[in-house]
Design a protein around this motif. Sequence first.
Motif: not given
Length: 264
Positions: A44-46, A23, A138, A25, A180, A215, A84, A114, A203
């Motif tokens: 990622g939406d992480s 990932t 995913h 950001y 994923v 991440v 994401d 994604k 993952i």
Amino acid sequence: GRRVTVRDIAAAKERHEKWPMLTAYDALTARIFDEAGIPVLLVGDSAAMVVYGYDSTIPVTVDDLIPLTAAVVRGSKRAMVVADLPFGSYQTGVPEALSAATRFLKETGAHAVKLEGGRRILPQVEAMVAAGIPVMGHLGLTPQSVNAFGGYRVQGRGQDGDELMADAKALQAAGAFSVVLECVPEDLAARVTASLAIPTIGIGGGNQTDAQVLVWQDMAGLTPRTAKFVKRFADMNTLLSEAARSYADEVVSGVYPAPEHTYR
Ligand code: KIV
Ligand code: NA
């Protein structure tokens, strides 16, 4: 040099070459990972957790993720950048999904999107593929469904494994270029990987997937607590904490700034 494309990703599976995804950001880390040779960067939406401080991925919005995704594209030269799609931006229907995905491609320069889920979001995947948007699937522990799962737990055990396999095949048939597999037993991840022509990205899915993703803050040991599947390849939490303490000490004691940091 040109960017990594979906064709390169497909060719890697034919050559049985494993590859890493991380990932990113922001522009600085995107540049570091890009120059380290990471071929695919996922915004990622992480980010909901590691950037915005929420305790799940549920609250983050398209408007929250667009500037981060644009920064990752600007910071990288070679990597494919995957955006994401956040919770609520695609589950509601095909038109909503298409407008969210097209916003990411138009406003950030991302190369793919994604989204989480299998057969239940197939119409969205088909519409995006028809629109020329590469789609990464995913499956397994899909964190946007945390409320339905009743927590973050391993998925795809027993009969659920057959459902996951059917979802993976459906995503491939709908035109997804990769999928994923998060937090699933390694034998299931291995079977899915062997059954699909498109690459699987694991993952917490063991060693047999075509690719791996983490991440970056987990990978680099910046996050204090991590799941069993995470390996911490550095201890950035300690490193950054010690840097901040040294800086504070030197400011308080007057050691910093020294003459070499000072204009005359
Ligand atoms: O949001 C994210 O970081 C992800 C990866 C962990 C796959 O979806
Ligand atoms: Na995600």
